[in-house]
Write a protein that holds these residues in place. Structure first.
Motif, PDB file in Angstrom:
ATOM      1  N   LEU A  92       8.717   4.006   4.613  1.00  0.00           N
ATOM      2  CA  LEU A  92      10.041   3.906   4.000  1.00  0.00           C
ATOM      3  C   LEU A  92      11.116   3.645   5.064  1.00  0.00           C
ATOM      4  O   LEU A  92      12.109   2.973   4.803  1.00  0.00           O
ATOM      5  N   GLY A  93      10.877   4.154   6.275  1.00  0.00           N
ATOM      6  CA  GLY A  93      11.827   3.933   7.362  1.00  0.00           C
ATOM      7  C   GLY A  93      11.996   2.465   7.702  1.00  0.00           C
ATOM      8  O   GLY A  93      13.074   2.032   8.134  1.00  0.00           O
ATOM      9  N   ASP A  94      10.942   1.658   7.526  1.00  0.00           N
ATOM     10  CA  ASP A  94      11.036   0.216   7.781  1.00  0.00           C
ATOM     11  C   ASP A  94      11.999  -0.445   6.796  1.00  0.00           C
ATOM     12  O   ASP A  94      12.706  -1.394   7.151  1.00  0.00           O
ATOM     13  N   ILE A  95      12.005   0.056   5.569  1.00  0.00           N
ATOM     14  CA  ILE A  95      12.909  -0.490   4.542  1.00  0.00           C
ATOM     15  C   ILE A  95      14.339  -0.045   4.822  1.00  0.00           C
ATOM     16  O   ILE A  95      15.280  -0.842   4.762  1.00  0.00           O
ATOM     17  N   LYS A  96      14.504   1.220   5.174  1.00  0.00           N
ATOM     18  CA  LYS A  96      15.842   1.750   5.446  1.00  0.00           C
ATOM     19  C   LYS A  96      16.484   1.059   6.648  1.00  0.00           C
ATOM     20  O   LYS A  96      17.710   0.956   6.737  1.00  0.00           O
ATOM     21  N   GLY A 156       0.788  -1.235   0.000  1.00  0.00           N
ATOM     22  CA  GLY A 156       0.000   0.000   0.000  1.00  0.00           C
ATOM     23  C   GLY A 156       0.818   1.281   0.000  1.00  0.00           C
ATOM     24  O   GLY A 156       0.317   2.334   0.396  1.00  0.00           O
ATOM     25  N   MET A 157       2.064   1.232  -0.423  1.00  0.00           N
ATOM     26  CA  MET A 157       2.880   2.453  -0.507  1.00  0.00           C
ATOM     27  C   MET A 157       2.498   3.240  -1.762  1.00  0.00           C
ATOM     28  O   MET A 157       2.047   2.661  -2.751  1.00  0.00           O
ATOM     29  N   ASP A 158       2.700   4.562  -1.699  1.00  0.00           N
ATOM     30  CA  ASP A 158       2.476   5.330  -2.928  1.00  0.00           C
ATOM     31  C   ASP A 158       3.617   5.045  -3.898  1.00  0.00           C
ATOM     32  O   ASP A 158       4.649   4.473  -3.528  1.00  0.00           O
ATOM     33  N   GLU A 159       3.415   5.426  -5.140  1.00  0.00           N
ATOM     34  CA  GLU A 159       4.353   5.056  -6.202  1.00  0.00           C
ATOM     35  C   GLU A 159       5.773   5.553  -5.942  1.00  0.00           C
ATOM     36  O   GLU A 159       6.754   4.830  -6.168  1.00  0.00           O
ATOM     37  N   LYS A 160       5.890   6.773  -5.424  1.00  0.00           N
ATOM     38  CA  LYS A 160       7.215   7.342  -5.169  1.00  0.00           C
ATOM     39  C   LYS A 160       7.956   6.555  -4.078  1.00  0.00           C
ATOM     40  O   LYS A 160       9.132   6.208  -4.226  1.00  0.00           O
ATOM     41  N   CYS A 161       7.236   6.260  -2.972  1.00  0.00           N
ATOM     42  CA  CYS A 161       7.842   5.491  -1.873  1.00  0.00           C
ATOM     43  C   CYS A 161       8.210   4.083  -2.324  1.00  0.00           C
ATOM     44  O   CYS A 161       9.259   3.557  -1.957  1.00  0.00           O
ATOM     45  N   ARG A 197      14.610   0.534  -4.759  1.00  0.00           N
ATOM     46  CA  ARG A 197      16.019   0.883  -4.962  1.00  0.00           C
ATOM     47  C   ARG A 197      16.862   0.521  -3.730  1.00  0.00           C
ATOM     48  O   ARG A 197      17.941  -0.079  -3.845  1.00  0.00           O
ATOM     49  N   ILE A 198      16.340   0.848  -2.552  1.00  0.00           N
ATOM     50  CA  ILE A 198      17.063   0.580  -1.305  1.00  0.00           C
ATOM     51  C   ILE A 198      17.223  -0.923  -1.091  1.00  0.00           C
ATOM     52  O   ILE A 198      18.318  -1.416  -0.753  1.00  0.00           O
ATOM     53  N   LEU A 199      16.150  -1.660  -1.307  1.00  0.00           N
ATOM     54  CA  LEU A 199      16.202  -3.110  -1.112  1.00  0.00           C
ATOM     55  C   LEU A 199      17.150  -3.781  -2.099  1.00  0.00           C
ATOM     56  O   LEU A 199      17.880  -4.715  -1.740  1.00  0.00           O
ATOM     57  N   GLN A 200      17.125  -3.311  -3.321  1.00  0.00           N
ATOM     58  CA  GLN A 200      18.033  -3.867  -4.339  1.00  0.00           C
ATOM     59  C   GLN A 200      19.483  -3.691  -3.897  1.00  0.00           C
ATOM     60  O   GLN A 200      20.320  -4.599  -4.027  1.00  0.00           O
ATOM     61  N   PHE A 210      11.388  -9.995   3.286  1.00  0.00           N
ATOM     62  CA  PHE A 210       9.961  -9.878   2.994  1.00  0.00           C
ATOM     63  C   PHE A 210       9.125 -10.671   3.996  1.00  0.00           C
ATOM     64  O   PHE A 210       7.985 -10.303   4.290  1.00  0.00           O
ATOM     65  N   GLU A 211       9.672 -11.742   4.536  1.00  0.00           N
ATOM     66  CA  GLU A 211       8.975 -12.445   5.617  1.00  0.00           C
ATOM     67  C   GLU A 211       8.840 -11.530   6.826  1.00  0.00           C
ATOM     68  O   GLU A 211       7.792 -11.496   7.485  1.00  0.00           O
ATOM     69  N   GLN A 212       9.896 -10.771   7.120  1.00  0.00           N
ATOM     70  CA  GLN A 212       9.838  -9.811   8.220  1.00  0.00           C
ATOM     71  C   GLN A 212       8.825  -8.712   7.930  1.00  0.00           C
ATOM     72  O   GLN A 212       8.025  -8.331   8.790  1.00  0.00           O
ATOM     73  N   LEU A 213       8.881  -8.179   6.718  1.00  0.00           N
ATOM     74  CA  LEU A 213       7.993  -7.080   6.351  1.00  0.00           C
ATOM     75  C   LEU A 213       6.535  -7.522   6.331  1.00  0.00           C
ATOM     76  O   LEU A 213       5.642  -6.767   6.719  1.00  0.00           O
TER      77      LEU A 213
END
Length: 286
Positions: A122-126, A80-85, A91-94, A108-111
């Motif tokens: 986005l902070g969860d990804i960072k 459910g993130m917006d397109e920009k996020c 990019r960050i995950l890659q 992704f299991e964690q997420l």
């Protein structure tokens, strides 16, 4: 398709699969059957297939990164993130995954678990670990043992029951049942070893359960073991000359298992064997 041949725990079993393939491949009429085998480049497997030219897929290859990127983008769409996020998260995950699909699977299991309770940001990804699988495994163990100082991790891991259990798991030549593991590490009962292993979470194939003592205890992937015992020079800390804080010396691991088996498991059998005198004398003099 025979996937992950190098992950076969029983190397004799892997060898027999290879032998069957090598023996029969040339007898199959051309065009009737194609067989693809995937494996990491381990010496015994490469040697067995030395008559064939392998197709190598490197983590840093463009095609591998493109495939990983598509996988990451597809998985992120469910949060459910917006397109920009979503684009920035991909990019960050890659970058964090360093070309490793298994890293993406783990995070992704964690997420997924986190997204059940709250909207992902986005902070969860960072906040996910950097450095691919090595970084993920180290972050997992640092979470288990807490603290920030390197000396803290080393001292806490050194005397922890989890280290002893892991020494057994990396040294044994076949999968052990929960009951067998509890006996080798000398816990009071199966419940104790279940509690010892519980913090590993997704690094085990299945969560250990005290009411199922005959279930096998297995690390989720061969890379977990490889990370724990890896002594390649590029993994050595250039400042201290040491391995990571949770490194296991494989020779010491084998020695610990052998000592436990010799002192705790063998004596009862020596007492009932027909040649108990000779074996007992041998054991006493060894």
């Amino acid at each position: 398709m025979i996937d992950a041949l190098d992950e076969t725990f029983d190397r004799e079993e892997a060898s027999s699969i290879v032998n069957v393939l090598i023996r029969n491949l040339k007898t199959i009429p051309g065009g009737c059957l194609s067989i693809a085998v995937s494996s990491r480049p381990e010496v015994d497997i490469l040697t067995a297939f030395n008559g064939y030219v392998p197709l190598k897929i490197e983590c840093e290859e463009k095609s591998n990164k493109e495939d990983l990127g598509k996988f990451i983008e597809a998985r992120l769409k469910g949060y459910g993130m917006d397109e920009k996020c979503q684009k920035e998260a991909a990019r960050i995950l890659q970058e964090k995954a360093a070309g490793m699909f298994l890293y993406a699977k783990y995070v992704f299991e964690q997420l997924d678990a986190k997204a059940e309770a709250a909207q992902l940001a986005l902070g969860d990804i960072k906040g996910l670990p950097d450095g691919g699988l090595d970084g993920y495994y180290e972050a997992t163990f640092r979470r288990i043992f807490g603290g920030k100082e390197q000396a803290h991790f080393r001292s806490k891991f050194e005397g922890h029951p989890l280290k002893r259990a892991l020494q057994v798991l990396v040294a044994v030549q076949r999968d052990l049942t929960l009951w067998e593991l509890s006996k080798i590490v000398e816990t009071k009962d199966v419940k104790d070893v279940v509690e010892t292993l519980r913090p590993l979470g997704g690094l085990l194939k299945t969560p250990p359960r005290a009411n199922r003592p005959n279930e096998l205890v297995q690390l989720n992937h061969k890379s977990v073991r490889d990370w724990l015992v890896d002594e390649t020079e590029e993994k050595r800390n250039t400042n201290t000359g040491e391995w990571h804080d949770f490194h296991l010396d494989i020779k010491k691991a084998h020695s610990a298992v052998a000592t436990s088996l010799w002192t705790k498991w063998l004596p009862p059998y020596l007492e009932i064997l027909p040649l108990e005198g000779k074996l007992g004398d041998t054991a006493a003099n060894t």
